[in-house]
Design a protein around this motif. Structure first.
Motif, mmCIF file in Angstrom:
data_model
loop_
_atom_site.group_PDB
_atom_site.id
_atom_site.type_symbol
_atom_site.label_atom_id
_atom_site.label_comp_id
_atom_site.label_asym_id
_atom_site.label_seq_id
_atom_site.Cartn_x
_atom_site.Cartn_y
_atom_site.Cartn_z
ATOM 1 N N VAL A 8 -1.657 -63.885 85.668
ATOM 2 C CA VAL A 8 -2.777 -63.341 84.896
ATOM 3 C C VAL A 8 -3.827 -64.419 84.667
ATOM 4 O O VAL A 8 -5.043 -64.173 84.782
ATOM 5 C CB VAL A 8 -2.271 -62.773 83.556
ATOM 6 C CG1 VAL A 8 -3.433 -62.261 82.723
ATOM 7 C CG2 VAL A 8 -1.262 -61.655 83.798
ATOM 8 N N ASP A 9 -3.384 -65.625 84.372
ATOM 9 C CA ASP A 9 -4.328 -66.719 84.146
ATOM 10 C C ASP A 9 -5.073 -67.051 85.423
ATOM 11 O O ASP A 9 -6.283 -67.320 85.416
ATOM 12 C CB ASP A 9 -3.578 -67.945 83.632
ATOM 13 C CG ASP A 9 -2.944 -67.674 82.255
ATOM 14 O OD1 ASP A 9 -3.488 -66.776 81.548
ATOM 15 O OD2 ASP A 9 -1.939 -68.309 81.932
ATOM 16 N N ALA A 11 -5.823 -65.006 87.872
ATOM 17 C CA ALA A 11 -6.779 -63.937 88.129
ATOM 18 C C ALA A 11 -7.988 -64.057 87.223
ATOM 19 O O ALA A 11 -9.129 -63.844 87.645
ATOM 20 C CB ALA A 11 -6.103 -62.573 87.938
ATOM 21 N N ARG A 12 -7.760 -64.460 85.953
ATOM 22 C CA ARG A 12 -8.876 -64.615 85.027
ATOM 23 C C ARG A 12 -9.780 -65.761 85.467
ATOM 24 O O ARG A 12 -10.998 -65.667 85.425
ATOM 25 C CB ARG A 12 -8.342 -64.867 83.626
ATOM 26 C CG ARG A 12 -9.449 -64.871 82.553
ATOM 27 C CD ARG A 12 -8.894 -65.133 81.175
ATOM 28 N NE ARG A 12 -8.031 -64.046 80.749
ATOM 29 C CZ ARG A 12 -6.711 -64.156 80.622
ATOM 30 N NH1 ARG A 12 -6.119 -65.314 80.892
ATOM 31 N NH2 ARG A 12 -5.986 -63.124 80.227
ATOM 32 N N GLN A 13 -9.196 -66.877 85.888
ATOM 33 C CA GLN A 13 -9.995 -68.016 86.361
ATOM 34 C C GLN A 13 -10.761 -67.665 87.633
ATOM 35 O O GLN A 13 -11.929 -68.049 87.797
ATOM 36 C CB GLN A 13 -9.084 -69.220 86.616
ATOM 37 C CG GLN A 13 -8.493 -69.831 85.348
ATOM 38 C CD GLN A 13 -7.597 -71.012 85.638
ATOM 39 O OE1 GLN A 13 -7.439 -71.407 86.806
ATOM 40 N NE2 GLN A 13 -7.012 -71.614 84.595
ATOM 41 N N LEU A 15 -11.901 -64.720 88.454
ATOM 42 C CA LEU A 15 -12.991 -63.818 88.068
ATOM 43 C C LEU A 15 -14.140 -64.618 87.449
ATOM 44 O O LEU A 15 -15.319 -64.359 87.745
ATOM 45 C CB LEU A 15 -12.473 -62.774 87.081
ATOM 46 C CG LEU A 15 -13.493 -61.766 86.557
ATOM 47 C CD1 LEU A 15 -14.116 -60.985 87.706
ATOM 48 C CD2 LEU A 15 -12.854 -60.825 85.537
ATOM 49 N N ILE A 16 -13.817 -65.613 86.599
ATOM 50 C CA ILE A 16 -14.868 -66.439 85.993
ATOM 51 C C ILE A 16 -15.598 -67.235 87.060
ATOM 52 O O ILE A 16 -16.840 -67.337 87.044
ATOM 53 C CB ILE A 16 -14.248 -67.367 84.938
ATOM 54 C CG1 ILE A 16 -13.689 -66.520 83.758
ATOM 55 C CG2 ILE A 16 -15.264 -68.361 84.431
ATOM 56 C CD1 ILE A 16 -12.893 -67.329 82.753
ATOM 57 N N ARG A 19 -18.034 -64.947 88.959
ATOM 58 C CA ARG A 19 -19.237 -64.622 88.195
ATOM 59 C C ARG A 19 -20.209 -65.814 88.199
ATOM 60 O O ARG A 19 -21.422 -65.609 88.347
ATOM 61 C CB ARG A 19 -18.853 -64.253 86.766
ATOM 62 C CG ARG A 19 -18.189 -62.900 86.636
ATOM 63 C CD ARG A 19 -17.833 -62.631 85.195
ATOM 64 N NE ARG A 19 -17.233 -61.312 85.035
ATOM 65 C CZ ARG A 19 -16.762 -60.845 83.878
ATOM 66 N NH1 ARG A 19 -16.853 -61.625 82.778
ATOM 67 N NH2 ARG A 19 -16.236 -59.633 83.807
#
Length: 274
Positions: A8-9, A11-13, A15-16, A19
């Motif tokens: 999960v971490d 995937a979050r990194q 995505l950031i 962007r």
């Protein structure tokens, strides 16, 4: 102390990072693009149809895709009709189903069947929607009556090859059994003979003779006239001629007598004068 990052971490990194890269490249849009709406008019001049519906119809007509709901309604129409209106089973055929408008076109085999189908349309719609999930049938359109075509009927209508003519054999009549003949003879013997009272027969004969005598008196038969006898009109003419001749002869005799008397009287007068 730093531990390993979970999925999960990670995937979050990711995505950031995506962007931030998009902001640097200027690919972000501040305004949402407007959705384009296009209408397509049907070729037969009826109401307009949506783009998605037009594409779906085009693909269906070309055999690229089969509408699930419409195909199910048409395929299961006999079962739906038997469940909704059992007395019309086998007498109605479904020809088309429009999934957009929810209209089901049906063809009855007789005008009376069409009338009964119109009265039973709500029950037919409910049965179709219950049988086919997602069909969304909303109206039943009854077309002009036409014979219902089925495969079994066509196969049954095919005439079978005619059998060769076989000469008919003479039929032999079997004699009646002995029991039947004995029963007939016993019935004849048991039947009482018809008895007529002599007094009644004599009275009927007298009455018949009396009726004949009255009929002869009321309607006497005309006398037989010989063939050479003149007709009544000719007889009257002959009678008048005879009477006229007798009258003429009497008048002549009277005239002669009067003339002779005058001749005799004249000389006597002359003698007296002298």
């Amino acid at each position: 102390m730093t531990g390993e990052l979970s999925g999960v971490d990670l995937a979050r990194q990711a995505l950031i990072a995506a962007r931030e890269a998009a902001k640097k490249n200027g690919a972000t849009q501040t305004k949402k693009p407007k959705r384009r709406t296009t209408t397509v008019v049907r070729r037969d001049g009826r109401e307009p149809l949506g783009l998605g519906s037009a594409i779906s119809r085009m693909m269906t007509e070309r055999g690229m895709v089969t509408p699930a709901a419409g195909g199910s309604v048409l395929a299961d129409f006999d079962t739906i009709l038997a469940a909704a209106v059992p007395e019309l089973a086998g007498r109605v055929q479904a020809t088309a189903f429009d999934a957009d408008t929810g209209r089901l076109d049906v063809v009855p085999d007789a005008p009376a069947v069409g009338t009964k189908l119109r009265w039973s349309a709500p029950k037919l719609i409910a049965a179709a929607n219950e049988r086919v999930q997602g069909a969304n049938v909303r109206a039943v359109h009854v077309l002009a009556p036409a014979p219902v075509k089925t495969g079994s009927t066509t196969a049954a209508a095919t005439p079978a090859p005619a059998a060769p003519d076989v000469p008919a054999a003479p039929v032999e009549r079997r004699p009646p059994p002995d029991g039947y003949r004995r029963a007939i003879e016993a019935h004849r013997q048991a039947a009482p003979p018809s008895r007529v009272d002599p007094g009644i027969a004599e009275a009927v004969e007298r009455q018949t003779k009396a009726m004949r005598e009255l009929s002869r008196r009321a309607f006497p038969e005309p006398d037989v006239v010989p063939a050479d006898t003149p007709a009544p009109i000719d007889q009257a003419r002959i009678q008048r001629r005879r009477q006229a001749a007798v009258t003429e002869a009497a008048a002549l005799r009277r005239a002669r007598a009067e003339k002779a008397g005058r001749e005799v009287a004249v000389p006597r007068r002359l003698e007296q004068t002298a």
